[in-house]
Design an enzyme around this catalytic site. Sequence first.
Site, mmCIF file in Angstrom:
data_model
loop_
_atom_site.group_PDB
_atom_site.id
_atom_site.type_symbol
_atom_site.label_atom_id
_atom_site.label_comp_id
_atom_site.label_asym_id
_atom_site.label_seq_id
_atom_site.Cartn_x
_atom_site.Cartn_y
_atom_site.Cartn_z
ATOM 1 N N GLY A 157 0.832 -1.208 0.000
ATOM 2 C CA GLY A 157 0.000 0.000 0.000
ATOM 3 C C GLY A 157 0.853 1.238 0.000
ATOM 4 O O GLY A 157 2.046 1.180 -0.321
ATOM 5 N N ASN A 158 0.269 2.373 0.317
ATOM 6 C CA ASN A 158 1.046 3.603 0.433
ATOM 7 C C ASN A 158 0.443 4.478 1.524
ATOM 8 O O ASN A 158 -0.575 4.136 2.110
ATOM 9 C CB ASN A 158 1.139 4.330 -0.923
ATOM 10 C CG ASN A 158 -0.229 4.732 -1.437
ATOM 11 O OD1 ASN A 158 -0.911 5.543 -0.835
ATOM 12 N ND2 ASN A 158 -0.640 4.135 -2.557
#
Length: 399
Positions: free
Chosen positions: A209-210
């Site tokens: 993810g980020n």
Amino acid sequence: MERFLHRKVLLGVSGSIAAYKAAALVRELVKAGADVQVVMTRAAHDFVTPLTLATLSGKPVLTDLISGDSTWNDHVHLARWADVLLVAPLSANTLSKMVNGQCDNLLLACFLSATCPVYVAPAMDLEMYRDPSTHANLEKLRDRSVRTIGPASGELASGLSGEGRMTEPEDIVHRLHADLVGNSKLNGKRILITAGPTQEAIDPVRYIGNRSSGKMGFALAEEAAARGAHVELVTGPTNIATSMTGVSRTDVVSAADMAEACKTRALNSDIVIMSAAVADFRPASPATGKIKKKEAAMTVELEPTEDILAWMGKNKPAEQILVGFALETNDGEANAQGKLVRKNLDLIVLNTLQDAGAGFGHDTNKVTLLGKNTKPLSFPLMSKADTARAILDHIGTLL
Ligand code: CTP
């Protein structure tokens, strides 16, 4: 022109014969996209039934501070919920109580607790309206920044003719729209906005993810809806819980989900703002079961995700305004300009991670807007709400 009022409206109905018009007023507000909660005084029940207003607003109508079953109707919460408090019709009695700070029913308690703009639409018979005490009371309310709508002149329920008629529901909604939305270029536009990160599964419990929080996209959605737009918000996983009037929210997880949710919506939108931080890569073959420590190969093979914005650029309907975001650490303007051209965008919003307080997770942002043939427009560090306003103002100039 249809006017959209995407606001939470707390509608106070007091005991005047014009209370029968409250039904039409609720209809007009709902038609304009408002979320309406009706609060009535006891006296208003004699003129229009709570059932009528509950059915039209889609919410139970509230009257007392404490309901029959000992439930406390939280006036503080109601007043905080509202974007605007509208008392229509406003009777001479409720007017007088408002001026004097009386608090013997829920409507009055909401008025005392309200921090939002308050509007009143007086309605009473000619002589009552002419009475000096009524005029003095209205003046006192105006001194406290309460805005009055009407009354209009015409036939009155008593058979007399003159001032005292409640302003027609349609005209009340026009007035609220003019004051709260104004001449917005976004009124009635369909806008697709994406927000947040995407999560790309490695196995059923792990993902890539980020750090995107979704705050920028949500701020854009809220502001666009407040300006009268119909917003489709497609968001990756965030902690933001919202009940935004005028915003239809779709939650997705991966880049592929986001692409699927966005494509048809994009083709039907006047404006698309792609502020989501979409993953560029995903695990090529996510495991169906949880990967055990001893089985782990220590490398995860990646494959590119579909570039949703590039697809939108290729399939852009004529007249659509397509806006992308770019997060750069080096050569920001040149890189963003490259993306603008490559993806066939009308505008790109550049943020860098180099500015303190800007970018992922913060409540503030610092952006530069780059258009096709215009000079870059740089803004100082601002709240994400103000950044959203600046971006939407600029989009307004492109329409
Ligand atoms: N975007 C998208 N689909 C992807 C990746 C990005 O729609 N699979 C969108 C983002 O929402 C954003 C813009 O494209 O509006 C960012 O452009 P991109 O070229 O992906 O930026 P980076 O990921 O930063 O690319 P690079 O690694 O080339 O800098």
